[in-house]
Motif scaffolding. Structure first.
Motif, short mmCIF file in Angstrom:
data_model
loop_
_atom_site.label_atom_id
_atom_site.label_comp_id
_atom_site.label_asym_id
_atom_site.label_seq_id
_atom_site.Cartn_x
_atom_site.Cartn_y
_atom_site.Cartn_z
N VAL A 81 3.90 5.62 6.15
CA VAL A 81 5.11 4.90 6.56
C VAL A 81 5.01 3.40 6.34
CG1 VAL A 81 4.42 4.61 8.98
CG2 VAL A 81 6.85 4.75 8.40
N ILE A 82 3.78 2.88 6.27
CA ILE A 82 3.65 1.43 6.05
C ILE A 82 3.06 1.10 4.67
CG2 ILE A 82 3.56 0.87 8.50
CD1 ILE A 82 0.52 0.47 8.22
N ARG A 83 3.00 2.08 3.79
CA ARG A 83 2.54 1.82 2.41
C ARG A 83 3.73 1.36 1.57
NH1 ARG A 83 -2.47 3.78 0.84
NH2 ARG A 83 -1.75 4.22 -1.28
N GLN A 84 4.30 0.25 1.97
CA GLN A 84 5.46 -0.32 1.29
C GLN A 84 5.56 -1.79 1.67
OE1 GLN A 84 9.34 0.80 3.18
NE2 GLN A 84 8.09 2.24 4.35
N ASP A 85 6.51 -2.51 1.08
CA ASP A 85 6.69 -3.93 1.38
C ASP A 85 7.37 -4.10 2.73
OD1 ASP A 85 5.77 -4.14 -1.19
OD2 ASP A 85 7.66 -4.87 -2.04
N PHE A 86 6.99 -5.17 3.44
CA PHE A 86 7.63 -5.52 4.71
C PHE A 86 7.90 -7.02 4.73
CE2 PHE A 86 5.70 -1.49 5.85
CZ PHE A 86 6.71 -0.88 6.58
N HIS A 87 9.17 -7.37 4.92
CA HIS A 87 9.61 -8.76 4.92
C HIS A 87 10.40 -9.06 6.19
CE1 HIS A 87 9.30 -9.29 0.24
NE2 HIS A 87 8.13 -9.17 0.84
N PRO A 88 10.63 -10.34 6.50
CA PRO A 88 11.35 -10.69 7.73
C PRO A 88 12.71 -10.01 7.89
CG PRO A 88 10.30 -12.63 6.82
CD PRO A 88 10.09 -11.54 5.81
N LYS A 89 13.42 -9.79 6.80
CA LYS A 89 14.75 -9.18 6.90
C LYS A 89 14.69 -7.79 7.54
CE LYS A 89 14.56 -7.41 2.13
NZ LYS A 89 14.17 -6.04 2.49
N ASP A 90 13.52 -7.14 7.44
CA ASP A 90 13.37 -5.80 7.99
C ASP A 90 13.27 -5.81 9.52
OD1 ASP A 90 13.23 -4.65 5.36
OD2 ASP A 90 11.18 -5.41 5.24
N LEU A 91 13.06 -6.99 10.08
CA LEU A 91 12.93 -7.12 11.54
C LEU A 91 14.23 -7.56 12.21
CD1 LEU A 91 9.48 -8.81 12.28
CD2 LEU A 91 10.32 -6.69 13.25
N LEU A 92 15.17 -8.03 11.43
CA LEU A 92 16.34 -8.67 12.03
C LEU A 92 17.16 -7.73 12.91
CD1 LEU A 92 17.55 -10.97 9.11
CD2 LEU A 92 16.08 -11.52 11.07
N GLU A 93 17.27 -6.47 12.49
CA GLU A 93 18.08 -5.52 13.28
C GLU A 93 17.47 -5.25 14.66
OE1 GLU A 93 19.72 -0.95 12.95
OE2 GLU A 93 19.54 -2.15 11.12
#
Length: 273
Positions: free
Chosen positions: A25-37
């Motif tokens: 589930v975390i073998r992908q990119d994570f950026h700030p926009k993913d936290l906004l919701e």
């Protein structure tokens, strides 16, 4: 509210080899926009971005994200504390005010590294630049962490993930004893973060986590505890909201003023944001 512990990365299977197949589930990119919701729904207004890779390139990556995303209020970067030219490197990084402190992944190191006098001298130099230091270790490394911290009474430290207790097996006695000793140092704070990764990811119980909460809140107290999520690593177990709600539920026993410290003011004071 401030989330004191999040990571961002562009996933690289070689560099990020610690993210194994069980953590798909975390073998992908994570950026700030993913936290906004989740942040918007929970009224979280900012975060501290913590290094996930041990390179100065990581600092520039996090700085570039911070320039584009005001949700990042501070950065805990990486610098080689054994570098003979450490003073020059700290002088350079002091130009970037978003960097508030440093971290090395001590959980991957042995006793000789943690207690290396040159490493300790490196940490000692941080105080001259008003930098903090995040302590990342497993519960069985706490005796060495205590010996190290005892030599640095003026350095602001924060213990990441409560020192990674054995949540899964609930073997907490020695960990709790060491937490008591570490917390006797007034310059050490603690993040209530990261415990889902130390639990049985899919089958933990609230009581198992609260047993750990009780120890750190008893010894560090509301004035030295900070909320953190360890997102996105925590997603191996539960959605963001589940962790936040768990900490929120536990801290309902505290006064509004104490909760303000835990979820906001302690982080602002420690990291200077």
């Amino acid at each position: 509210m401030i989330d004191t512990h999040v990571h961002f990365w562009n996933f690289d299977p070689v560099r990020d080899s610690w993210i194994n197949e069980d953590m798909k589930v975390i073998r992908q990119d994570f950026h700030p926009k993913d936290l906004l919701e989740p942040y918007h729904s929970l009224h979280i207004t900012g975060c501290i971005a913590v290094q996930a890779s041990q390179s100065e390139e990581e600092n520039h990556f996090l700085l570039s994200l911070a320039e584009q995303n005001e949700v990042i209020k501070g950065i805990v970067g990486w610098v080689d504390l054994l570098d003979p030219n450490l003073g020059d490197r700290l002088n350079y990084w002091s130009n970037f005010k978003t960097i508030k402190g440093w971290r090395h992944i001590l959980q991957a190191e042995n006793s000789a590294f943690i207690l290396n006098p040159k490493f300790i001298e490196g940490i000692k130099l941080l105080k001259e630049y008003s930098y903090t230091y995040d302590l990342l270790c497993y519960h069985n490394q706490l005796p060495d962490i205590i010996k190290m911290v005892d030599q640095l009474p003026d350095q602001p430290f924060v213990l990441d993930h409560c020192g990674k207790p054995d949540v899964k097996n609930q073997d907490l006695k020695t960990w709790a004893e060491n937490i008591k000793v570490l917390a006797s140092n007034p310059n050490v704070s603690c993040k209530v973060s990261g415990l889902l990764a130390e639990a049985d990811w899919k089958n933990w119980t609230e009581k198992e986590l609260f047993n750990c909460f009780e120890v750190v809140f008893e010894h560090f107290g509301a004035k030295r505890m900070m909320y953190g999520s360890d997102w996105p690593v925590m997603l191996i177990s539960r959605p963001y909201e589940d962790w936040f709600n768990l900490v929120h539920q536990y801290t309902a026993q505290f006064s509004p003023e104490e909760r303000q410290l835990i979820f906001s003011d302690n982080a602002k004071a420690f990291y200077g944001v």
